[in-house]
Design a protein around this motif. Structure first.
Motif, PDB file in Angstrom:
ATOM      1  N   ASN A  99       0.769  -1.467   0.142  1.00 37.50           N
ATOM      2  CA  ASN A  99       0.619  -0.119   0.258  1.00 37.50           C
ATOM      3  C   ASN A  99       0.827   0.928   0.150  1.00 37.50           C
ATOM      4  OD1 ASN A  99      -2.413  -1.220   0.244  1.00 37.50           O
ATOM      5  ND2 ASN A  99      -2.910  -1.508   2.194  1.00 37.50           N
ATOM      6  N   ARG A 140       2.330   1.728  -3.676  1.00 39.97           N
ATOM      7  CA  ARG A 140       0.863   2.273  -3.918  1.00 39.97           C
ATOM      8  C   ARG A 140       0.744   3.511  -3.896  1.00 39.97           C
ATOM      9  NH1 ARG A 140      -3.816  -1.348  -3.836  1.00 39.97           N
ATOM     10  NH2 ARG A 140      -2.679  -2.499  -5.586  1.00 39.97           N
ATOM     11  N   LYS A 141       0.829   4.255  -2.899  1.00 40.81           N
ATOM     12  CA  LYS A 141       0.663   5.326  -2.334  1.00 40.81           C
ATOM     13  C   LYS A 141       1.918   6.330  -2.886  1.00 40.81           C
ATOM     14  CE  LYS A 141       0.240   8.368   1.664  1.00 40.81           C
ATOM     15  NZ  LYS A 141      -0.028   8.566   2.952  1.00 40.81           N
ATOM     16  N   GLU A 142       2.799   5.794  -2.856  1.00 40.60           N
ATOM     17  CA  GLU A 142       4.176   6.465  -3.480  1.00 40.60           C
ATOM     18  C   GLU A 142       3.695   6.744  -5.658  1.00 40.60           C
ATOM     19  OE1 GLU A 142       8.232   5.492  -2.258  1.00 40.60           O
ATOM     20  OE2 GLU A 142       7.106   5.709  -0.275  1.00 40.60           O
ATOM     21  N   LEU A 143       3.276   5.987  -5.844  1.00 39.38           N
ATOM     22  CA  LEU A 143       3.738   5.886  -7.306  1.00 39.38           C
ATOM     23  C   LEU A 143       2.178   6.899  -7.221  1.00 39.38           C
ATOM     24  CD1 LEU A 143       3.778   2.407  -8.057  1.00 39.38           C
ATOM     25  CD2 LEU A 143       5.644   3.891  -8.529  1.00 39.38           C
ATOM     26  N   GLU A 144       0.678   6.952  -6.785  1.00 43.09           N
ATOM     27  CA  GLU A 144       0.049   7.448  -7.147  1.00 43.09           C
ATOM     28  C   GLU A 144       0.435   9.097  -7.041  1.00 43.09           C
ATOM     29  OE1 GLU A 144      -3.180   6.321  -4.947  1.00 43.09           O
ATOM     30  OE2 GLU A 144      -3.838   4.282  -6.144  1.00 43.09           O
ATOM     31  N   GLU A 145       1.148   8.813  -5.800  1.00 39.73           N
ATOM     32  CA  GLU A 145       2.015  10.785  -5.378  1.00 39.73           C
ATOM     33  C   GLU A 145       2.245  11.056  -6.523  1.00 39.73           C
ATOM     34  OE1 GLU A 145       3.030  10.641  -1.211  1.00 39.73           O
ATOM     35  OE2 GLU A 145       1.196  10.652  -0.357  1.00 39.73           O
ATOM     36  N   LEU A 192       2.205   9.913  -9.687  1.00 34.44           N
ATOM     37  CA  LEU A 192       2.420  10.512 -10.956  1.00 34.44           C
ATOM     38  C   LEU A 192       1.479  12.064 -11.382  1.00 34.44           C
ATOM     39  CD1 LEU A 192       0.670   7.530 -12.172  1.00 34.44           C
ATOM     40  CD2 LEU A 192       2.611   8.194 -12.835  1.00 34.44           C
ATOM     41  N   ASN A 193       0.656  11.953  -9.509  1.00 38.49           N
ATOM     42  CA  ASN A 193      -0.301  12.647  -9.455  1.00 38.49           C
ATOM     43  C   ASN A 193       0.702  14.670  -9.332  1.00 38.49           C
ATOM     44  OD1 ASN A 193      -2.840  11.706  -9.197  1.00 38.49           O
ATOM     45  ND2 ASN A 193      -2.718  11.829  -6.681  1.00 38.49           N
ATOM     46  N   ASP A 245       1.191  14.780 -12.943  1.00 40.11           N
ATOM     47  CA  ASP A 245       0.088  15.825 -13.959  1.00 40.11           C
ATOM     48  C   ASP A 245      -0.198  17.289 -13.647  1.00 40.11           C
ATOM     49  OD1 ASP A 245      -0.423  13.406 -15.086  1.00 40.11           O
ATOM     50  OD2 ASP A 245      -1.993  12.820 -14.341  1.00 40.11           O
TER      51      ASP A 245
END
Length: 79
Positions: free
Chosen positions: A44, A47-52, A54-55, A58
């Motif tokens: 988790n 996953r959180k680090e990857l989503e951050e 990517l955000n 962007d």
């Protein structure tokens, strides 16, 4: 591997009980639960680090090119 029936599961349970004894099985299961929990926590956090990341990517403004003109993505249609 095939399907495991009741007899096969019972045989495996008896072998585990004989090998580890009644006292070691709860300790083993507790350790297994801790390991699974740590694995899920690590999964988790990755996953959180990857989503951050990517955000963050962007939300960054477009970078100017070498000639000082901002590059934007445009599409053109031909009639």
């Amino acid at each position: 591997m095939g399907n495991l029936g009741f007899q096969e599961i019972l045989l495996i349970a008896v072998v585990v009980l004989v090998l580890f004894g009644g006292r070691k099985i709860p300790e083993f299961m507790k350790g297994l639960g801790r390991g699974v929990r740590e694995f899920n926590d690590a999964k988790n956090s990755v996953r959180k680090e990857l989503e951050e990341g990517l955000n963050e990517k962007d939300n960054q403004p477009p970078t100017p090119s070498a000639n000082g003109v901002q590059q934007t993505a445009t599409t053109t249609t031909q009639p």
